[in-house]
Scaffold this active site. Structure first.
Site, PDB file in Angstrom:
ATOM      1  N   HIS A   1       0.809  -1.222   0.000  1.00 14.73           N
ATOM      2  CA  HIS A   1       0.000   0.000   0.000  1.00 14.73           C
ATOM      3  C   HIS A   1       0.842   1.271   0.000  1.00 14.73           C
ATOM      4  O   HIS A   1       0.320   2.355  -0.289  1.00 14.73           O
ATOM      5  CB  HIS A   1      -0.937   0.011   1.213  1.00 14.73           C
ATOM      6  CG  HIS A   1      -2.023  -1.016   1.133  1.00 14.73           C
ATOM      7  ND1 HIS A   1      -3.306  -0.720   0.735  1.00 14.73           N
ATOM      8  CD2 HIS A   1      -2.017  -2.347   1.385  1.00 14.73           C
ATOM      9  CE1 HIS A   1      -4.051  -1.816   0.754  1.00 14.73           C
ATOM     10  NE2 HIS A   1      -3.291  -2.818   1.151  1.00 14.73           N
TER      11      HIS A   1
ATOM     12  N   ASP B   1       3.903   9.485  -1.149  1.00 16.79           N
ATOM     13  CA  ASP B   1       2.681   8.824  -0.711  1.00 16.79           C
ATOM     14  C   ASP B   1       2.365   7.688  -1.668  1.00 16.79           C
ATOM     15  O   ASP B   1       2.471   7.860  -2.895  1.00 16.79           O
ATOM     16  CB  ASP B   1       1.508   9.812  -0.692  1.00 16.79           C
ATOM     17  CG  ASP B   1       0.589   9.596   0.491  1.00 16.79           C
ATOM     18  OD1 ASP B   1       0.572   8.474   1.037  1.00 16.79           O
ATOM     19  OD2 ASP B   1      -0.126  10.541   0.874  1.00 16.79           O
TER      20      ASP B   1
END
Length: 482
Positions: free
Chosen positions: A171, A385
């Site tokens: 993730h 991110d």
């Protein structure tokens, strides 16, 4: 993924998710009895229907250390708690996962710490998760392992149960080979991941970084997305594939909340509480050094100093939910951010308006959607991110299609939301110009950009993400390798 429920023992399951946390939160009712409620996260939303249709179970920690809980059922899911002690949490989770891997995978924004005892505990806990999944997996079951805390689990599963279909999803970003090479246990991490038949990443660049690491540090043959894995004797064992499968959100839930009269009324109330400024700018983040919170606050403060924006005309609302508050780098970040906010407000606030409304809290999704709706501009300035689902939630909430998204090119969402104002958050002058451009953007242009981004979000939701990944997992790796 469509298959009928199996006729195997009721204690084994066809589809298993292995994640650091179970998909439930515990609370206590009025009588003092513990109750469990499904967590609101997108991952749970995506995978719960798959579990219900495929005899599914979820393996993970229930959130409290030094406590053993028997497996239980909640909301058509079988939950298998993995116990963690205080030492496990300190060394496996706070240590190797979040003080070694997290900063390393986020481009060494802060320096990773390397301690052999942390690695030993990480290995031990990963084995515990793998054992829990192995015990309940039906023959030929699908096991989907989630995220960087459990990177050794795929290989452990393959050794114990070669019949399984093993998927892994990362993730967070995966770093370039030059950075990943710093990791003392780099070979073991790569070997752990290569136990999976399919390794999913947020961006193609992350998958490419992984493949380069495998080629350079492990010497396996890489053809396209396929890695031909060999054992220590040089014999081929299996093919592992690395692909981009960008995660998304429960789009319809956000849209439904944005249409709710209660949420709409709350959005209007928020604007009044802020003194009805012409422009509300919004930041929503965990208080984490990867999010670029200080960069955006500094840029906003300089715009006020220069007179390009003024208090009353513009207000920045910054939600910074608490995160890893026992870790030193996070404590230092909180002090820095709160110091910046205090200085800017002290210099620019008036009796009727504040420059920055800083909120160090977590809020329910209904309040967050109200904030998205009232925000004329949202600032997503992440320094690095994996995806950043806040950007996608903001787009989904914009029923009127006139909000403006300022988005870091270093967030995975930038690959899909190309009609945002893309910025380099390290360049404060560039960020300042982007903020002014967003504030002054003509409504027609804002609407055109938002309409295109909403079209993407509507077609690529979190359910589509899970379906696409699981469909790819079942492919024959010997066909169409490139």
């Amino acid at each position: 993924m469509t298959q009928t429920k199996s006729t195997h023992s009721p204690h084994s399951y066809d589809f298993i998710v292995v994640a650091n946390r179970l998909p439930v939160d515990r609370s206590v009712d009025a009588e003092g009895n513990p109750t469990w409620k499904r967590s609101p996260g997108g991952l749970v939303t995506a995978l719960a229907p798959v579990m219900e249709n495929n005899d599914g179970a979820w393996v993970g920690w229930h959130g409290a250390p030094n406590e053993k809980i028997k497996p239980f059922d909640e909301g058509n899911m079988h939950l298998v708690p993995v116990p963690l002690s205080d030492e496990d949490v300190e060394m496996y989770y706070e240590g190797f996962s979040n003080a070694t891997l997290w900063p390393l995978y986020h481009d060494v924004i802060v320096s990773p710490e390397y301690h052999r005892t942390w690695w030993d505990r990480y290995s031990l806990v990963n084995q515990r998760f793998a054992d829990a999944a192995t015990k309940i997996a039906a023959p030929n079951a699908t096991v989907w392992v989630q995220d960087y805390q459990l990177q050794l689990v795929p290989a452990l599963l393959r050794v114990a149960r070669p019949d399984l279909h093993i998927g892994f999803f990362n993730h967070i970003p995966f770093p370039p080979a030059e950075i990943f090479a710093q990791l003392p246990r780099r070979a073991q991490i790569l070997d752990g991941l290569l136990g999976a038949d399919l390794i999913g990443f947020q961006r193609q660049s992350d998958a490419n970084n992984f493949l380069r690491c495998v080629r350079r540090l492990r010497g396996h043959s890489v053809r396209g997305s396929a890695v031909h894995v060999y054992d220590d004797a040089g014999l081929p064992t299996h093919i592992s594939r690395a692909e981009a499968h960008p995660i998304s959100i429960d789009t319809q839930r956000i849209i439904d909340l944005a249409k709710s009269p209660k949420v709409q009324a709350r959005a209007e109330e928020i604007r009044r509480e802020l003194g009805n400024p012409e422009t509300i700018l919004l930041g929503v983040d965990r208080l984490d050094y990867t999010k670029g919170i200080a960069h955006r606050i500094k840029a906003f403060g300089e715009l006020l100093d220069e007179g390009r924006l003024s208090v009353g005309q513009a207000c920045l609302v910054q939600v910074a939910s608490p995160s890893r508050e026992r870790v030193g780098s996070y404590l230092n970040l909180r002090e820095e951010v709160e110091g910046l906010v205090g200085r800017i407000n002290g210099e620019h606030d008036t009796l009727s308006h504040t420059a920055i409304r800083y909120l160090h809290h977590s809020y329910p999704v209904e309040e967050m959607v109200a904030l998205y709706m009232v925000a004329d501009v949202i600032l997503v300035t992440a320094l690095r991110d994996g995806m950043n689902l806040v950007a996608k939630e903001y787009v989904a909430s914009q029923e009127d299609q006139i909000g403006v998204l300022v988005l870091s090119e270093f967030a995975g969402a930038a690959d899909q939301l190309r009609h945002a104002i893309l910025i380099n958050p390290h360049d404060i002058d560039d960020l300042k110009d982007a903020i002014v451009r967003a504030v002054e953007m003509p409504e027609a242009e804002a609407t055109r950009r938002m309409r295109i981004m909403r079209r993407h979000i509507l077609s690529q939701d979190v359910t589509r993400w899970s379906e696409t990944f699981l469909r790819s997992l079942k492919k024959d790796p010997t066909r169409n390798e490139a």
